[in-house]
Design a protein around this motif. Structure first.
Motif, PDB file in Angstrom:
ATOM      1  N   SER A  26       0.376  -1.159  -0.049  1.00 52.35           N
ATOM      2  CA  SER A  26       0.627   0.006  -0.109  1.00 52.35           C
ATOM      3  C   SER A  26       0.701   1.415   0.145  1.00 52.35           C
ATOM      4  N   GLU A  27       0.968   2.181  -1.406  1.00 48.99           N
ATOM      5  CA  GLU A  27       1.990   3.485  -1.487  1.00 48.99           C
ATOM      6  C   GLU A  27       3.256   2.733  -1.215  1.00 48.99           C
ATOM      7  N   LEU A  28       3.762   1.961  -1.793  1.00 46.35           N
ATOM      8  CA  LEU A  28       4.311   1.228  -1.876  1.00 46.35           C
ATOM      9  C   LEU A  28       5.503   0.717  -0.463  1.00 46.35           C
ATOM     10  N   ARG A  29       4.924   0.769   0.612  1.00 44.19           N
ATOM     11  CA  ARG A  29       4.273  -0.190   2.078  1.00 44.19           C
ATOM     12  C   ARG A  29       3.927  -1.442   2.304  1.00 44.19           C
ATOM     13  N   ASP A  36       2.207  -1.181   9.394  1.00 40.47           N
ATOM     14  CA  ASP A  36       2.328  -1.371   8.176  1.00 40.47           C
ATOM     15  C   ASP A  36       4.167  -2.555   8.745  1.00 40.47           C
ATOM     16  N   THR A  38       6.847  -2.230   7.049  1.00 39.98           N
ATOM     17  CA  THR A  38       8.088  -1.862   6.281  1.00 39.98           C
ATOM     18  C   THR A  38       8.838  -2.186   7.072  1.00 39.98           C
TER      19      THR A  38
END
Length: 70
Positions: A26-29, A36, A38
Motif C-alpha cells: 500500500s503506497e509502496l509499503r 505497517d 515496512t
C-alpha cells in the motif's frame, strides 16, 4: 506475518531470506493484519546494500477443467 531467515555460508554464499506473507503493498509499503511492517523488512537489510532484488511468489489456486465430458 514477516519471516526473516539467515543461512550460514556453505558451498554457496550466505543468504538472508525475507518472507512476507499475507501482506498488501500500500503506497509502496508492506502492510499485514498487524499494520505497517515496512520498517521490519528494511531493518533486516544490511546497511551496506544499496540495492536489492525482490522475489514474489504467488501460489495460484488449482483450476478444475469442467469442460471435459465424463
Amino acid at each position: 506475518m514477516v519471516s526473516i531467515k539467515e543461512t550460514e555460508s556453505k558451498v554457496t554464499s550466505a543468504k538472508k531470506n525475507i518472507t512476507i506473507k499475507d501482506a498488501l503493498v500500500s503506497e509502496l509499503r508492506f502492510v499485514d493484519e498487524t499494520g505497517d511492517v515496512t520498517d521490519q523488512v528494511l531493518s533486516a537489510i544490511p546497511e551496506e546494500f544499496k540495492t536489492i532484488n525482490v522475489k514474489i511468489t504467488l501460489e495460484l489456486p488449482e483450476v478444475m477443467d469442467l469442460s471435459e465430458d465424463e
